[in-house]
Design a protein around this motif. Structure first.
Motif, mmCIF file in Angstrom:
data_model
loop_
_atom_site.group_PDB
_atom_site.id
_atom_site.type_symbol
_atom_site.label_atom_id
_atom_site.label_comp_id
_atom_site.label_asym_id
_atom_site.label_seq_id
_atom_site.Cartn_x
_atom_site.Cartn_y
_atom_site.Cartn_z
ATOM 1 N N GLY A 25 -6.159 5.442 2.053
ATOM 2 C CA GLY A 25 -7.346 5.161 2.857
ATOM 3 C C GLY A 25 -8.517 6.071 2.557
ATOM 4 N N SER A 26 -8.263 7.308 2.180
ATOM 5 C CA SER A 26 -9.375 8.219 1.897
ATOM 6 C C SER A 26 -9.985 7.934 0.527
ATOM 7 C CB SER A 26 -8.922 9.675 2.001
ATOM 8 O OG SER A 26 -7.848 9.920 1.113
ATOM 9 N N CYS A 60 -7.036 3.228 11.617
ATOM 10 C CA CYS A 60 -6.022 3.654 10.651
ATOM 11 C C CYS A 60 -6.640 4.275 9.411
ATOM 12 C CB CYS A 60 -5.121 2.481 10.267
ATOM 13 S SG CYS A 60 -3.946 2.069 11.569
ATOM 14 N N SER A 61 -7.816 3.837 9.028
ATOM 15 C CA SER A 61 -8.470 4.464 7.876
ATOM 16 C C SER A 61 -8.802 5.921 8.173
ATOM 17 C CB SER A 61 -9.726 3.698 7.468
ATOM 18 O OG SER A 61 -10.785 3.914 8.373
ATOM 19 N N ARG A 62 -9.167 6.210 9.413
ATOM 20 C CA ARG A 62 -9.465 7.596 9.805
ATOM 21 C C ARG A 62 -8.178 8.425 9.869
ATOM 22 N NH1 ARG A 62 -13.274 8.859 7.958
ATOM 23 N NH2 ARG A 62 -13.305 10.717 9.228
ATOM 24 N N ASP A 66 -5.380 7.766 8.220
ATOM 25 C CA ASP A 66 -4.847 7.913 6.870
ATOM 26 C C ASP A 66 -5.609 8.946 6.059
ATOM 27 O OD1 ASP A 66 -2.873 7.046 4.896
ATOM 28 O OD2 ASP A 66 -4.624 6.315 3.797
ATOM 29 N N TRP A 93 0.810 -1.216 0.000
ATOM 30 C CA TRP A 93 0.000 0.000 0.000
ATOM 31 C C TRP A 93 0.848 1.273 0.000
ATOM 32 C CZ3 TRP A 93 -5.309 0.728 -0.157
ATOM 33 C CH2 TRP A 93 -6.078 -0.442 -0.152
ATOM 34 N N ALA A 147 -11.493 3.725 0.918
ATOM 35 C CA ALA A 147 -11.755 3.405 2.326
ATOM 36 C C ALA A 147 -12.235 1.964 2.516
ATOM 37 C CB ALA A 147 -12.761 4.384 2.914
ATOM 38 N N PHE A 167 -9.401 -0.409 1.891
ATOM 39 C CA PHE A 167 -8.418 -0.224 2.952
ATOM 40 C C PHE A 167 -8.849 -0.965 4.218
ATOM 41 C CE2 PHE A 167 -6.517 1.934 6.549
ATOM 42 C CZ PHE A 167 -5.233 2.238 6.133
ATOM 43 N N ILE A 168 -10.104 -0.789 4.605
ATOM 44 C CA ILE A 168 -10.615 -1.446 5.813
ATOM 45 C C ILE A 168 -10.676 -2.971 5.616
ATOM 46 C CG2 ILE A 168 -12.644 -1.706 7.306
ATOM 47 C CD1 ILE A 168 -13.097 1.367 6.802
#
Length: 146
Positions: free
Chosen positions: A104-105, A92-94, A96, A28, A108, A111-112
């Motif tokens: 992540g944005s 971590c998604s928040r 990132d 990633w 999302a 990523f999750i």
């Protein structure tokens, strides 16, 4: 519980989570989303790997090790990894979304999912490493120890 067993449980958890984080860093952070600070990404993944492993190992030592063995221990250890790993994927998604290191944005859901799915499979692997499939018969019981 012996000192050696404490080291095995904590060491296994920290090793597995750190290896998983290094994999995420490469895929990633370097291949899919190479922009951004490599030093920042490396620091984040190594810190996360050690911290997540320490939480998983400590939870295993407190909640499972004194009470369960065999398949009962295996599935409870898998649950701990699944819960901690899934929570970390959401957290971590928040994070990132602010740093933009790992996509992540923009992605999302992926990523999750790339955190939750390995947490489930890795949890079973972690439980198997510590408690095996057949250790209950060797120790005499699948049930609670005390």
């Amino acid at each position: 519980m012996t000192q050696a067993r404490i080291h095995v449980v904590l060491g296994t958890a920290i090793l597995l989570t750190t290896l998983a984080e290094v994999f995420y860093l490469v895929v990633w952070g370097m291949v899919l989303f190479p922009q951004g600070s490599l030093a920042g990404k490396a620091m984040w993944t190594l810190t996360c790997g050690v911290a997540m492993g320490a939480v998983i190992g400590a939870a295993t030592l407190v909640a499972i090790e004194p009470r369960y063995s065999g398949t009962a221990g295996l599935w409870r250890a898998a649950l701990i990894v699944t819960v901690v790993g899934s929570y970390c994927a959401l957290l971590c998604s928040r994070i990132d979304a602010r740093f933009g290191y790992f996509g992540g944005s923009e992605h999302a859901g992926l990523f999750i999912a790339s955190g939750v799915v390995p947490a489930i499979a890795g949890g079973v692997f972690y439980g198997w490493l510590l408690y095996g499939w057949n250790t209950a018969q060797q120790k005499g019981s699948n049930e609670a120890r005390g």
